[in-house]
Design an enzyme around this catalytic site. Sequence first.
Site: not given
Ligand code: GFB
Length: 328
Positions: A108-110, A137, A141, A180
Amino acid sequence: MQPSDKIFIAGHRGLVGSALVRQLRSLGFENLLLRSRQELDLEDIAAVRAFFEKERPRHVFFAAAKVGGILANSSYPADFIHDNLLIQLSVIGAAQATNVEKMLFLGSSCIYPKLAEQPIREESLLTGELEPTNEAYAIAKIAGIIMCRSFNRQYGTRFISAMPTNLYGEGDNFERAGSHVLPALMRRFHDAKLANQDEIVVWGSGSPRREFLHVDDMADASIHLMRVWAETADDGSVVGGQNALNEIVNIGYGEDVSIRDLAELVAELVGYRGTLRFDTSMPDGTPRKLLDSTRLRATGWRPRISLRDGIARTYEWFLAHPAVARLG
Ligand code: GFB
């Protein structure tokens, strides 16, 4: 990789695994080895070893993982590190013990540092501190990547690690809290449209930037990598000018968007016309996460699905699967 080869897709019911199955089948691969969680618990090291010994897959796409969005990662870090480490111990160990010819491990890119130079090159691995919301996580990875590399060095296995950017598409998780951003917003806008709600909440400031790749492009890139790699010499030689066995390969789309722009695009395609309100009490996570995919591009691969088309396709799928719109 020949169409008759026995290929195990670990995690075939997940977003990436199911796309891999669709695409491998459409390419004529019929000898796919698939096991549901009920049939094979990938956290059970002995059961996984017995399965590999009995079935002897020739190739493995390792797409099984416990995954989730920013809130799930920051709420359940113990589960994310524990479950992923166990799955990796089971599958990587069994693949080596039973002489799997080639395995593609998906990271994963994280795994990259929170403040890595953008676009993020593979060389950034382990050069800085991780983003705290998904550190557990990411560490799991990273352990998987280093395991693959170490097994290659010590045992001569051929395990390659690919790092996808943020993925989305048909078969995604549309739960309210654990998902996500892209499926979460699609679901929320859809519900708001039906309820004639005039305002909708988007988490964070809207300023973080993310790169999104449709899962069919991801499956295509994964199969491409296995093939390119299969065509190279036995010493593991060249993928994008690098030794594939000791390196990792980024899989990205090539462009990123702000969460605000993403939210506006999803709202437009879903047909929601209300106001967006940004809730800054929710975490933003990493400020930017755009992969440098030069290494992969050098092998001749390009993504085909634009973000607009990909979201439109995903929404069609969402509408055709009403059960996902009722998840908690
Ligand atoms: O998709 P997301 O959870 O992944 O969030 P990450 C990306 C951005 O979207 C963050 C915003 O800045 C969130 O605050 N966001 C806005 C939201 N509204 C929402 C919502 O309703 N739900 C969610 N989930 N986000 C994850 C990692 O990080 O990405 C994992 O925690 C993994 O480890 C995955 O790498 C691909 O890119 O921030």
